[in-house]
Design an enzyme around this catalytic site. Sequence first.
Site, PDB file in Angstrom:
ATOM      1  N   GLU A 141       3.066   3.405  66.887  1.00  0.00           N
ATOM      2  CA  GLU A 141       4.135   2.564  67.411  1.00  0.00           C
ATOM      3  C   GLU A 141       4.760   3.353  68.563  1.00  0.00           C
ATOM      4  OE1 GLU A 141       8.019   0.054  65.920  1.00  0.00           O
ATOM      5  OE2 GLU A 141       7.820   2.122  65.302  1.00  0.00           O
ATOM      6  N   ASP A 196       1.288   2.978  56.341  1.00  0.00           N
ATOM      7  CA  ASP A 196       2.337   3.140  57.346  1.00  0.00           C
ATOM      8  C   ASP A 196       2.869   4.568  57.191  1.00  0.00           C
ATOM      9  OD1 ASP A 196       4.458   2.510  59.201  1.00  0.00           O
ATOM     10  OD2 ASP A 196       4.266   0.425  58.550  1.00  0.00           O
ATOM     11  N   HIS A 208       6.333  -7.246  61.413  1.00  0.00           N
ATOM     12  CA  HIS A 208       7.482  -7.315  60.508  1.00  0.00           C
ATOM     13  C   HIS A 208       8.812  -7.068  61.228  1.00  0.00           C
ATOM     14  CE1 HIS A 208       6.618  -3.163  61.108  1.00  0.00           C
ATOM     15  NE2 HIS A 208       7.824  -2.884  60.674  1.00  0.00           N
ATOM     16  N   ASP A 209       8.764  -6.684  62.504  1.00  0.00           N
ATOM     17  CA  ASP A 209       9.991  -6.472  63.272  1.00  0.00           C
ATOM     18  C   ASP A 209      10.298  -7.634  64.208  1.00  0.00           C
ATOM     19  OD1 ASP A 209      10.524  -3.964  62.203  1.00  0.00           O
ATOM     20  OD2 ASP A 209       9.365  -2.925  63.746  1.00  0.00           O
ATOM     21  N   ASP A 229       4.774   5.180  62.551  1.00  0.00           N
ATOM     22  CA  ASP A 229       6.075   4.598  62.850  1.00  0.00           C
ATOM     23  C   ASP A 229       6.915   5.455  63.796  1.00  0.00           C
ATOM     24  OD1 ASP A 229       8.081   2.485  61.832  1.00  0.00           O
ATOM     25  OD2 ASP A 229       9.205   4.342  61.553  1.00  0.00           O
TER      26      ASP A 229
HETATM   27  C1  GLC Z   1       9.851   0.957  63.140  1.00  0.00           C
HETATM   28  C2  GLC Z   1       9.594  -0.086  62.084  1.00  0.00           C
HETATM   29  C3  GLC Z   1      10.897  -0.744  61.728  1.00  0.00           C
HETATM   30  C4  GLC Z   1      11.853   0.288  61.208  1.00  0.00           C
HETATM   31  C5  GLC Z   1      11.985   1.473  62.175  1.00  0.00           C
HETATM   32  C6  GLC Z   1      12.601   2.655  61.512  1.00  0.00           C
HETATM   33  O1  GLC Z   1      10.296   0.398  64.321  1.00  0.00           O
HETATM   34  O2  GLC Z   1       8.625  -0.987  62.521  1.00  0.00           O
HETATM   35  O3  GLC Z   1      10.719  -1.771  60.790  1.00  0.00           O
HETATM   36  O4  GLC Z   1      13.112  -0.288  61.020  1.00  0.00           O
HETATM   37  O5  GLC Z   1      10.744   1.917  62.673  1.00  0.00           O
HETATM   38  O6  GLC Z   1      11.702   3.252  60.623  1.00  0.00           O
END
Ligand code: GLC
Length: 558
Positions: free
Chosen positions: A258, A99, A330-331, A201
């Site tokens: 993402e 990640d 995980h979100d 991310d």
């Molecule tokens: C992304 C991750 C999340 C995190 C955010 C800030 O959305 O998936 O879990 O809180 O970024 O890094």
Amino acid sequence: MEEKKWWKEAVIYEVYPKSFKDSNGDGIGDIKGITSQLPYIKGLGANTIWLCPCYKSPWSDNGYDIADYYQVAPEVGVNEDLYELIEKAGELGIKVLMDLVMNHTSDEHEWFQKALSDPDSQYRDYYFFREGVNGQPPNNWRSYFGGSAWEPVPGEENMFYLHAFTKKMPDLNWDNPAMRKELYKMINWWIDKGIGGFRIDAILNIKKNMVYGTLEADGDDGLVGIQKYIINQPGIGELLSELKAQTFSRYDIMTVAEAAVPDEQVAEFIGPDGYFNMSFDFRAADIDVPESGEWYEPTDWTVNQLRDIFLTVQKEVQNAGWGATYLENHDQNRSVNKYLPESDINDITKKMLGTILLGFRGTPVIYQGEEIGMENIRLDSIDQYADVQTHHQYQEGIKAGLDAQYVFNTVTKRSRDNSRTPMQWNNSKNAGFTDGTSWFPVNPDYAKINVETELQSDNSIYAYYKALIHLRTVSQYKDTLIYGKFVPMFDTVDNVIAYKRQLGTQEIQFIVNFQNKRIDLDIDIEQFKVLMSNYEALDLTGAKLVMEPYQAVVLSNY
Ligand code: GLC
Ligand code: CA
């Protein structure tokens, strides 16, 4: 035909390190634990692992606040453990994705510490330090996790730093070339360690449109959501081109961003020459998030809307690029709890969701536990939740003057902690996750839902996922399922989610009756054979396809 690429043929299994498997009894999942379960992941048929952050971190946002990009967090192991995981996975034909969190660091990162201790240090400009206006922040942006996006710098008057997420996650300034160079060096260092690529991310946030003063508020708090000023801003393209040129493009790796990109930018981001190989869209996963973003507000959505989102996203991405598909991560809360009424959560419906996911065009991501039908957890009080976002959402609901129990119920239903509970391996204490005291509560349903039980039956959710993955990665239907065109079907029939994948004259149909009601559909069933179904018996007589409640079928014309 679509260009062949190994990453298009991948099936990704997302691992949340702290909650997967504890190897040393300290109650925290670790890298060695993951290595010990490689045969399980291999058995499922996944050929890529996405590791959520396992870098040194104060864990204010569960590892997405990185204090050292080069060090594995002591809580989950040492670097050698990770190198071993990469090697052992490689021996099984499994690649490991790290990640990559580059929008921000932890406030405990050396760069930020140096920026704090010496205002003249070069690291000051790695972040956004700005003077306030008479002691007030430079503008009224609201951070993603609530409150002002500016935090006063301790010991300095009228000085603030920017954080889009928690105040322990200062944003990096991508306009600083020295900072960017440091990131590129780090990325290439990891690639040289033999990883298969990255999940990247929050990358759409890196370019900021810095405007100051009091902007028009969008809430009673007098603040305005930061997203409007930092997501996908003009100028981001140059940064991403450089990022790719200095790192990703030099290797044959997988990059999954993402980044929910608008239709007209699909080619630029994830086309054959895009900045990334593929990206995640959020629309289906966030169907239950209210416009306001406040989870305590009720939402209403229909299966037809969900269907339309799925079909639209698939078509948009297909026009110009390649996507990464998912129902859980995980979100998110668990997909069964999100998409189904409580009374309809069962093995049939869990398999139904898996069918929808694994037929899509794009590289699928399965989140740990999804393949055994893990469900949301229900804890008794807000103090038991670990997620910073859950606490924020709860506070916002209380501040809005709502009933505390109501806020608790709605916020925790959507909490990210629902999917962050320990993996359920068997029905022994702590679900076999740890011999010690688990860092986070194990879902009490583990006696019923666990890997060991699932592995014992040919008819389990796990067995079904495994069969779907097999179909798509190694069977004779592989090419159609990976490279075939996505074509919607029955898109005006209520509560049906259906599509076909086509390659030349070969055609595979995924048909789902997403409701607790029997229906029949016009299909000349005699032309097809059934590859999969979540019901044991299937009525294939007559000219129509009779679909039982929540039935899913996969049909092939060859
Ligand atoms: C992304 C991750 C999340 C995190 C955010 C800030 O959305 O998936 O879990 O809180 O970024 O890094
Ligand atoms: Ca451990």
